[in-house]
Enzyme design. Structure first.
Site, PDB file in Angstrom:
ATOM      1  N   THR A 134       0.822  -1.206   0.000  1.00 15.46           N
ATOM      2  CA  THR A 134       0.000   0.000   0.000  1.00 15.46           C
ATOM      3  C   THR A 134       0.862   1.265   0.000  1.00 15.46           C
ATOM      4  OG1 THR A 134      -1.491   1.281   1.403  1.00 15.46           O
ATOM      5  CG2 THR A 134      -0.122  -0.309   2.528  1.00 15.46           C
ATOM      6  N   ASP A 135       0.318   2.344  -0.531  1.00 10.25           N
ATOM      7  CA  ASP A 135       1.032   3.624  -0.495  1.00 10.25           C
ATOM      8  C   ASP A 135       1.197   4.146   0.933  1.00 10.25           C
ATOM      9  OD1 ASP A 135      -1.623   4.333  -0.037  1.00 10.25           O
ATOM     10  OD2 ASP A 135      -1.752   5.798  -1.658  1.00 10.25           O
ATOM     11  N   GLU A 136       0.393   3.588   1.879  1.00  6.67           N
ATOM     12  CA  GLU A 136       0.459   4.089   3.261  1.00  6.67           C
ATOM     13  C   GLU A 136       1.811   3.814   3.904  1.00  6.67           C
ATOM     14  OE1 GLU A 136      -2.863   3.482   5.801  1.00  6.67           O
ATOM     15  OE2 GLU A 136      -4.310   3.828   4.201  1.00  6.67           O
ATOM     16  N   TYR A 159      -1.478  -0.330  11.173  1.00  2.00           N
ATOM     17  CA  TYR A 159      -1.721  -1.023   9.890  1.00  2.00           C
ATOM     18  C   TYR A 159      -0.561  -0.798   8.929  1.00  2.00           C
ATOM     19  CZ  TYR A 159      -3.267  -1.451   5.045  1.00  2.00           C
ATOM     20  OH  TYR A 159      -3.323  -1.735   3.701  1.00  2.00           O
ATOM     21  N   LYS A 163       2.300  -3.347   7.305  1.00  2.00           N
ATOM     22  CA  LYS A 163       2.495  -3.553   5.857  1.00  2.00           C
ATOM     23  C   LYS A 163       3.945  -3.221   5.470  1.00  2.00           C
ATOM     24  CE  LYS A 163      -0.261  -4.499   3.138  1.00  2.00           C
ATOM     25  NZ  LYS A 163      -0.740  -5.835   2.648  1.00  2.00           N
TER      26      LYS A 163
END
Ligand code: NAD
Ligand code: DAU
Length: 351
Positions: A134-136, A159, A163
């Site tokens: 994810t870009d997060e 989260y 990741k």
């Protein structure tokens, strides 16, 4: 005939990917492994069960024996790891399960794939492990700039930290063992089969039920929206053509503020479904802790190297999405009531 081990294929993006692949190819086999948490739903896969190229196995990606059995029973060519705890708000309340599934589950899959694919002369040809990230993991942007694949990782929520940890382990398997891997880092997806804890389906469901629309903080946080089918296309391309060891960002310059999304959904429902739905439903609520301000992907690498581009403009995708939820009200009712909620309460001790 390539055999894909798809994990988390009963969730939002995973189920869209299974449909996309079975529609596109008739010479592949998909083994879908999903634990069926509150977010996994076999209704998302209606129509696939009859396909002789599709198999479902209910299992946890952390379960060594169950995953080893799958590798014993099938000659797996690709692992596509979607399985994850995916919701930021939940990770703030209960981080442990995020580390368990997102980090330890990833290590378990990597180990078993490595054991099955590695020979004394290196890895068997044609094998690949793809981590759906994810870009997060990059953290938050200011007003200017975009995330590129070389932006340093700076996750903020439990989260995104889980990741990012998983990404580093996947990279380590490439650096240490030369295991054939890719990592994709995608922006916010929207489309059919998304669990209505996430912003867009939550807004649609609440508008239809005339419930308040909770807007965190000032509503000016920005997300970069990608129609889920465009993401599926990117994953297929990275599997087939991605350079081994490489990270690919996936996003299509569709940045919108949250309040814009909220007003867009209200407007559509007002104009097409119920004219009494209006902006009075908006309720500004306490901000999410550590709320990332802005995400924005620079997709130059995947465009230049793999010729991927997103086909769906936000204005088209959002209408398609709202229409899907309107046509699938029973799906929404099922996932927001009964067994799914009971499961969630039991699993997370009513948090
Ligand atoms: P989701 O929550 O809708 O689905 C997750 C699926 O994984 C569910 O079917 C669930 O049952 C399954 N699962 C959870 N724990 C498991 C375990 N221990 N073993 C086996 N299965 C398990 O998530 P999603 O939105 O479809 O996201 C899929 C992947 O894409 C995730 O890895 C997520 O981090 C990533 N991602 C999501 C987005 C997005 O906008 N939704 C964007 C970028 C990346
Ligand atoms: O960027 C990719 C990520 O997008 C994925 O990695 C995650 O798995 C996925 O859940 C998503 O994370 P977000 O936190 O961006 O998505 P969410 O739908 O939870 O929230 C989108 C934005 O809307 C965010 O700024 C928080 C805000 N929000 C969300 C909800 C649920 C609200 O204002 N009100 C809400 O009720």
């Amino acid at each position: 005939m390539k055999t894909y081990l798809v994990t988390g294929g009963a969730g939002f993006i995973g189920s869209n990917f299974v449909h996309y692949m079975l529609n596109k190819y008739n010479d592949i086999k998909i083994i879908n492994v999903d634990k069926l948490t509150y977010a996994g739903n076999l209704e998302n896969l209606k129509g696939c069960e009859q396909n002789p190229n599709y198999v479902f196995v209910q299992a946890d990606i952390c379960d060594k024996e169950a995953i080893e059995d799958i590798f014993k029973n099938y000659d797996i060519d690709y692992v596509v790891n979607f399985a994850a705890e995916s919701h930021v708000d939940r990770s703030i309340k209960m981080p442990e399960i995020f580390v368990q599934t997102n980090v330890l589950g990833t290590v378990n899959l990597l180990n078993i794939a490595k054991n099955n694919w590695e020979t004394k002369d290196g890895f068997k040809a044609g094998k690949k492990y793809l981590q759906i990230s994810t870009d997060e993991v990059y953290g938050s942007l200011g007003k200017e700039g975009f995330f590129t694949e070389t932006t340093p990782l700076n996750p903020h929520s439990p989260y995104s930290a889980s990741k990012a940890s998983a990404d580093m382990i996947v990279k380590a398997y490439f650096d240490t063992f030369k295991m054939p891997i890719n990592i994709t880092r995608c922006s916010n997806n929207y489309g059919p089969y998304q669990f209505p804890e996430k912003l867009i389906p939550l807004l649609i469901n609440n508008c239809l039920n005339k419930n308040e629309l909770p807007v965190y903080g000032d509503g000016m946080n920005i997300r970069d929206w990608l129609y889920v089918e465009d993401h599926c296309k990117a994953i297929d391309m990275v599997l087939n053509e991605g350079e081994l060891g490489r990270v690919y960002n996936v996003g299509g310059h569709n940045e919108r503020t949250n309040i814009f999304i909220v007003k867009t959904v209200i407007q559509y429902i007002h104009d097409n479904v119920d004219s009494t739905v209006d902006e009075s439903l908006i309720k500004y609520v306490e901000d999410r802790k550590g709320h990332d301000r802005r995400y924005g992907i620079d997709p130059t690498r995947i465009k230049d190297e793999l010729d991927w581009y997103p086909e769906t403009k936000f204005e088209v995708g959002i209408v398609k999405t709202i229409k899907w939820y309107l046509q699938n009200k029973e799906w929404m009712e099922n996932v927001t009531s009964g067994t799914y909620q009971d499961y969630y309460k039991k699993m997370y001790n009513n948090k």
